[in-house]
Design a protein around this motif. Structure first.
Motif, PDB file in Angstrom:
ATOM      1  N   GLN A   1      -9.293   8.372  -6.588  1.00 33.43           N
ATOM      2  CA  GLN A   1      -8.719   7.357  -5.692  1.00 33.43           C
ATOM      3  C   GLN A   1      -9.145   5.977  -6.175  1.00 33.43           C
ATOM      4  O   GLN A   1     -10.304   5.781  -6.552  1.00 33.43           O
ATOM      5  N   THR A   2      -8.217   5.028  -6.132  1.00 32.23           N
ATOM      6  CA  THR A   2      -8.566   3.643  -6.439  1.00 32.23           C
ATOM      7  C   THR A   2      -9.247   3.040  -5.208  1.00 32.23           C
ATOM      8  O   THR A   2      -9.503   3.747  -4.227  1.00 32.23           O
ATOM      9  N   SER A   3      -9.473   1.733  -5.253  1.00 37.40           N
ATOM     10  CA  SER A   3     -10.090   1.094  -4.088  1.00 37.40           C
ATOM     11  C   SER A   3      -9.152   1.125  -2.873  1.00 37.40           C
ATOM     12  O   SER A   3      -9.563   0.816  -1.760  1.00 37.40           O
TER      13      SER A   3
ATOM     14  N   ILE B   1      -6.374  -3.646  -5.866  1.00 39.86           N
ATOM     15  CA  ILE B   1      -7.000  -2.572  -6.662  1.00 39.86           C
ATOM     16  C   ILE B   1      -7.875  -3.193  -7.743  1.00 39.86           C
ATOM     17  O   ILE B   1      -7.452  -4.117  -8.444  1.00 39.86           O
ATOM     18  N   THR B   2      -9.106  -2.676  -7.858  1.00 38.00           N
ATOM     19  CA  THR B   2     -10.065  -3.295  -8.781  1.00 38.00           C
ATOM     20  C   THR B   2     -10.045  -2.625 -10.155  1.00 38.00           C
ATOM     21  O   THR B   2      -9.703  -1.453 -10.293  1.00 38.00           O
TER      22      THR B   2
ATOM     23  N   ASP C   1     -12.323  -2.354 -14.093  1.00 41.24           N
ATOM     24  CA  ASP C   1     -13.652  -2.568 -14.670  1.00 41.24           C
ATOM     25  C   ASP C   1     -13.577  -3.626 -15.776  1.00 41.24           C
ATOM     26  O   ASP C   1     -12.515  -4.205 -16.013  1.00 41.24           O
TER      27      ASP C   1
ATOM     28  N   GLU D   1     -10.496   1.234 -11.578  1.00 42.04           N
ATOM     29  CA  GLU D   1     -11.683   1.947 -11.100  1.00 42.04           C
ATOM     30  C   GLU D   1     -11.270   3.012 -10.095  1.00 42.04           C
ATOM     31  O   GLU D   1     -10.475   2.751  -9.190  1.00 42.04           O
TER      32      GLU D   1
ATOM     33  N   ASN E   1     -12.746   6.775  -7.844  1.00 39.35           N
ATOM     34  CA  ASN E   1     -13.899   7.593  -7.457  1.00 39.35           C
ATOM     35  C   ASN E   1     -13.715   9.017  -8.001  1.00 39.35           C
ATOM     36  O   ASN E   1     -12.771   9.283  -8.763  1.00 39.35           O
TER      37      ASN E   1
ATOM     38  N   LYS F   1       0.837  -1.213   0.000  1.00 37.74           N
ATOM     39  CA  LYS F   1       0.000   0.000   0.000  1.00 37.74           C
ATOM     40  C   LYS F   1       0.873   1.265   0.000  1.00 37.74           C
ATOM     41  O   LYS F   1       0.487   2.304  -0.526  1.00 37.74           O
TER      42      LYS F   1
END
Ligand code: NAI
Length: 462
Positions: free
Chosen positions: A298-300, A283-284, A286, A292, A294, A120
């Protein structure tokens, strides 16, 4: 001890290097990881910049061969492709060095090598670990492969190979009538290649306002482009002489072959996340492989951001730059905002095509009541004087409030003119605001004012 940074940006393209410089300007200790030998990413090394250099050079060649005589200048140009290519390489290398200089000036650490997220708060660059409070993924995109076709960058090329062909092909066949295909097709067409384009859809340049795309296709056809619409390529065979493409209707059937000296595959680009280590931190992505994010990019994982081609939205260098700046400012505690409706798109062909905001089709689909104002360059004195009467300005405004919703320009210098509308849209202007703004005479920009006047059916010169 592991070196610590406030921000590590992975990727040194327009999104990454601009974001890194902005972060450093804001006092954050910043590093930028880049796997290529040079900074600037796809755009500077093998994309926007070299293609624009060749578009300029080839336009000069074409004008000298075909346009000068209309102005009473008789010349017979001959092509020195080696010099043209060397000039392109020189422009690119001057800018890659320029970014190195900007990094030094702003104290951005340039980490050379391949970056992988190993935690992270940790990025590994060719095995050396670095700690980061924040990580920004700016790894961009790569060419979308076409099943059944192997790119060898000699006879079957991607945009990278098409920027350094050693000779002008007699016949260039392009798969995909998008931005890359039409820009690079223009380069080689102007230098003497016969250009044929095979496009899956029943139109060119998907996403561009229909009326503009139709006019664009007609103008390109006059220049010598041949379009095979609603067709798909199902395979390719490289021969001694060139390439044989198997082509059929998009819906299947009517199989034929098309031969070419060189084939350019330009069917789009896709997010590039190979070996980035997304799985190490969860980290997700699509269904199109894009990371992905927001609204704050920011990623997940909240301290890991992603920008540019690797996330949703237009794959444009300037969109990535805005996002790089936005993320740097968010990390520094500011509250920046991007108005995605005011991001321009430009196709640097001749004539140029420039767009901002919504297309007429998008407004129709959204059920928005709108008014249209159009003005042709044929009625603009500067365009006629310059011998560039092709194209028009099309302005779209809200039927009730008159607020500008979009503008689409096809014509000489469209890519420069569109920015007046970008500023206006950023300020929430109406078409009346443009119509009441004095525009210098004689300029091409007067066509923008006249289109605005015509939203209210009161253009003067038609
Ligand atoms: P694109 O998405 O602009 O166009 C690809 C075209 O290929 C589309 O018309 C699509 O319908 C067609 N296609 C897809 N699969 C096909 C198939 N199997 N057979 C025939 N046609 C097929 O992609 P392009 O031109 O490769 O560009 C990639 C990205 O780079 C785009 O997002 C573009 O906006 C960006 N770019 C922007 C430039 C600029 O702003 N001036 C210049 C160059 C690239």
């Amino acid at each position: 001890m592991t070196e610590q940074f406030d921000v590590i940006v992975i990727g040194g393209g327009p999104g990454g290097y601009v974001g890194a410089i902005r972060a450093a300007q804001l006092g954050l200790k910043t590093a930028c990881v880049e796997a290529r030998d040079t900074l600037g990413g796809t755009c500077l090394n093998v994309g926007c910049i070299p293609s624009k250099v060749l578009l300029e050079s080839s336009e000069k060649f074409h004008d000298a061969a075909h346009e000068f005589s209309k102005h009473g200048i008789e010349v017979k140009p001959s092509l020195n492709l080696k010099t043209m290519m060397a000039r392109k390489d020189e422009v690119v290398s001057s800018f890659t060095k320029g970014i190195e200089g900007l990094f030094k000036k702003n104290k951005v650490t340039h980490l050379k090598g391949f970056g992988t997220i190993t935690g992270k708060n940790e990025v590994s660059v060719n095995g050396t670990k670095y700690a980061a409070k924040n990580i920004v993924i700016a790894t961009g995109s790569e060419v979308t492969p076409l099943p059944g076709i192997t790119i060898d960058e000699e006879k079957i090329v991607s945009s990278t190979g098409a920027l350094k062909l050693p000779a002008v092909p007699k016949k260039l066949v392009i798969i995909g009538a998008g931005v890359i295909g039409l820009e690079l097709g223009s380069v080689w067409g102007r230098l003497g290649a016969k250009v044929e384009v095979i496009e899956y859809l029943d139109r060119i340049t998907p996403g561009i306002d229909n009326e503009v795309a139709k006019a664009f296709q007609k103008i390109l056809e006059k220049q010598g482009f041949t379009f095979h619409l609603s067709k798909k390529v199902t395979g390719a065979k490289t021969t001694k002489a060139g390439v044989e493409l198997s082509v059929e209707d998009a819906a299947g059937g009517n199989a034929t072959t098309v031969s070419a000296d060189v084939v350019l595959v330009a069917v789009g680009r896709r997010a590039y996340t190979d070996r980035l280590g997304l799985e190490n931190v969860g980290i997700t992505r699509d269904n199109r492989g894009r990371i992905e994010v927001n609204a704050h990019l920011q990623t997940s994982v909240p301290n890991i951001y992603a920008i540019g081609d690797v996330i949703q939205g237009a794959m444009l260098a300037h969109k990535a730059e805005e996002e790089g700046v936005m993320v740097a400012e968010i990390i520094a505690g500011q509250k920046p905002h991007i108005n995605y409706d005011a991001i321009p798109g430009v196709v640097y062909t001749w004539p140029e095509v420039a767009t901002v905001g919504k297309t007429e089709e998008e407004l129709k689909a959204a059920g928005v009541a709108y008014k249209v104002g159009k003005f042709p360059f044929m009625a603009n004195s500067r365009a006629r004087g310059a011998g560039t009467p092709e194209g028009f300005v099309k302005m779209l405004a809200d039927a009730k409030t008159d607020r500008l919703l979009g503008c689409h320009i096809i014509g000489a210098q469209a890519g420069t003119m569109i920015h007046e509308i970008c500023v206006a849209m950023e300020f929430g202007a109406s078409s009346e605001d443009i119509a009441r703004t004095c525009h210098a005479h004689p300029t091409l920009s007067e066509a923008v004012k006249e289109a605005a006047l015509n939203v209210d059916s009161r253009a003067i010169h038609i």
